[in-house]
Write a protein that holds these residues in place. Sequence first.
Motif, short mmCIF file in Angstrom:
data_model
loop_
_atom_site.label_atom_id
_atom_site.label_comp_id
_atom_site.label_asym_id
_atom_site.label_seq_id
_atom_site.Cartn_x
_atom_site.Cartn_y
_atom_site.Cartn_z
N ALA A 192 13.02 -18.11 -37.26
CA ALA A 192 11.67 -17.61 -36.95
C ALA A 192 10.98 -18.53 -35.95
O ALA A 192 10.28 -18.08 -35.02
N ALA A 193 11.18 -19.83 -36.11
CA ALA A 193 10.55 -20.79 -35.19
C ALA A 193 11.14 -20.67 -33.78
O ALA A 193 10.41 -20.71 -32.78
N LYS A 194 12.45 -20.48 -33.71
CA LYS A 194 13.10 -20.33 -32.40
C LYS A 194 12.57 -19.09 -31.68
O LYS A 194 12.28 -19.12 -30.48
N THR A 195 12.43 -18.00 -32.43
CA THR A 195 11.90 -16.77 -31.84
C THR A 195 10.49 -17.00 -31.31
O THR A 195 10.13 -16.56 -30.21
N TRP A 196 9.68 -17.71 -32.10
CA TRP A 196 8.29 -17.98 -31.71
C TRP A 196 8.24 -18.81 -30.42
O TRP A 196 7.49 -18.50 -29.48
N PHE A 197 9.09 -19.85 -30.34
CA PHE A 197 9.10 -20.68 -29.13
C PHE A 197 9.58 -19.87 -27.92
O PHE A 197 9.05 -20.02 -26.82
N ALA A 198 10.57 -19.00 -28.13
CA ALA A 198 11.07 -18.18 -27.02
C ALA A 198 9.95 -17.25 -26.52
O ALA A 198 9.77 -17.08 -25.31
N GLN A 199 9.19 -16.68 -27.47
CA GLN A 199 8.08 -15.79 -27.06
C GLN A 199 7.01 -16.57 -26.31
O GLN A 199 6.46 -16.11 -25.30
N LEU A 200 6.71 -17.77 -26.80
CA LEU A 200 5.70 -18.61 -26.11
C LEU A 200 6.11 -18.88 -24.67
O LEU A 200 5.30 -18.77 -23.75
N ARG A 201 7.39 -19.23 -24.51
CA ARG A 201 7.88 -19.57 -23.16
C ARG A 201 7.79 -18.35 -22.25
O ARG A 201 7.40 -18.45 -21.09
N ALA A 202 8.11 -17.17 -22.81
CA ALA A 202 8.12 -15.95 -21.99
C ALA A 202 6.71 -15.47 -21.65
O ALA A 202 6.51 -14.74 -20.69
N SER A 203 5.72 -15.90 -22.47
CA SER A 203 4.38 -15.32 -22.28
C SER A 203 3.52 -16.10 -21.27
O SER A 203 2.33 -15.81 -21.14
N GLY A 204 4.12 -17.06 -20.57
CA GLY A 204 3.40 -17.74 -19.48
C GLY A 204 2.51 -18.86 -19.97
O GLY A 204 2.78 -19.47 -21.01
N PRO A 205 1.40 -19.14 -19.26
CA PRO A 205 0.55 -20.28 -19.59
C PRO A 205 0.00 -20.16 -21.02
O PRO A 205 -0.23 -19.03 -21.49
N PRO A 206 -0.21 -21.29 -21.72
CA PRO A 206 -0.68 -21.22 -23.11
C PRO A 206 -2.10 -20.66 -23.18
O PRO A 206 -2.86 -20.74 -22.22
N PRO A 207 -2.46 -20.07 -24.35
CA PRO A 207 -3.82 -19.56 -24.51
C PRO A 207 -4.82 -20.69 -24.45
O PRO A 207 -4.47 -21.86 -24.65
N SER A 208 -6.07 -20.35 -24.19
CA SER A 208 -7.11 -21.38 -24.13
C SER A 208 -8.19 -21.05 -25.19
O SER A 208 -8.53 -19.88 -25.35
N PRO A 209 -8.73 -22.04 -25.92
CA PRO A 209 -8.32 -23.45 -25.93
C PRO A 209 -7.04 -23.62 -26.73
O PRO A 209 -6.70 -22.77 -27.55
N ASN A 210 -6.34 -24.74 -26.47
CA ASN A 210 -5.10 -25.00 -27.21
C ASN A 210 -5.03 -26.47 -27.61
O ASN A 210 -5.97 -27.23 -27.37
N LEU A 211 -3.91 -26.86 -28.21
CA LEU A 211 -3.79 -28.22 -28.75
C LEU A 211 -3.78 -29.32 -27.69
O LEU A 211 -3.88 -30.50 -28.01
#
Length: 276
Positions: A219-238
């Motif tokens: 599940a974590a790998k899928t989440w990271f793959a989706q993050l990478r595919a979705s472009g710049p991180p949301p704002s605000p972020n960590l």
Amino acid sequence: MTDGLDGVRDHYRATGLTERLKTVLAAFGPEDRLLTPQQLGTLDQFHTRGLAATAELAQLADITAGMSVLDVGSGIGGPARFLAATCGCQVTGVDISEPFVEAARYLTARTGQNGQLSFHAASALELPFADGRFDIVLLQHVAMNIFDRARLYREIRRVLKSGGRFATFDVVLRGGEARYPLPWARTPATSFLLTADATREAIEPAGFRMLAWQDDTEAAKTWFAQLRASGPPPSPNLGVVMGPDFVELAANLGRNLMEGRLGILTAVFEAASTNS
Ligand SMILES: C[S@@+](CC[C@H](N)C(=O)[O-])C[C@H]1O[C@@H](n2cnc3c(N)ncnc32)[C@H](O)[C@@H]1O
């Protein structure tokens, strides 16, 4: 090897954090407008899979209204605020980073939840609470910063009621050494990863019986793959909390998971009776 506590504190020193939060939260409106815990979710859930992981852990641990919950290593308080809002429980947070505790209090005032939550600066290895005080203890992405696991799990058992539950969601060693830098440690000096089996072997002798055990790596790998595919991180972020290189640190955790070096473990234990 040292216990690394000073190095860990240094990693999470976050100088000027509350002022930075005030600045970025201006985008949500004036200071006196209440925010929801969900609005802060991209910023204050300092673990893999964010709010979804906190919600799943709460369900697995069966947190219900009126319970007294301790969040050990509570960060800037995101999981605590979300659980108080969605489960109706009282949550106490402890964290070794004073700037994080100050930020947690500030954000909790912004969500209007002061009546349900409190945050304290303290070490997980010396919890400032009486024996048997809590129904539930949570530990999310904290154990990998702690060298003395036996003492950590003994402290958690001490503050739990008999029959209470301990829910842990953490990064574990899977196949080989981790590649740094990572979100919790820029070098191995402040990282004390164990395998999933070694984690269980450290938890059970502290007075726990296993109730649930999940390998959440896929599940974590899928989440990271989706993050990478979705472009710049949301704002605000960590990045606001940990600095501009946080995106790279998080991506590196994703790479370690993909390469089979690290895994993600979710487990729930019951505190055995101290009389048995
Ligand atoms: C990766 S963050 C996770 C924060 C929070 N649990 C969350 O999921 O949003 C790790 C947290 O553990 C805290 N921490 C590390 N070692 C600790 C210790 N010995 N005692 C208390 N807190 C500790 C850090 O200061 C940091 O806030």
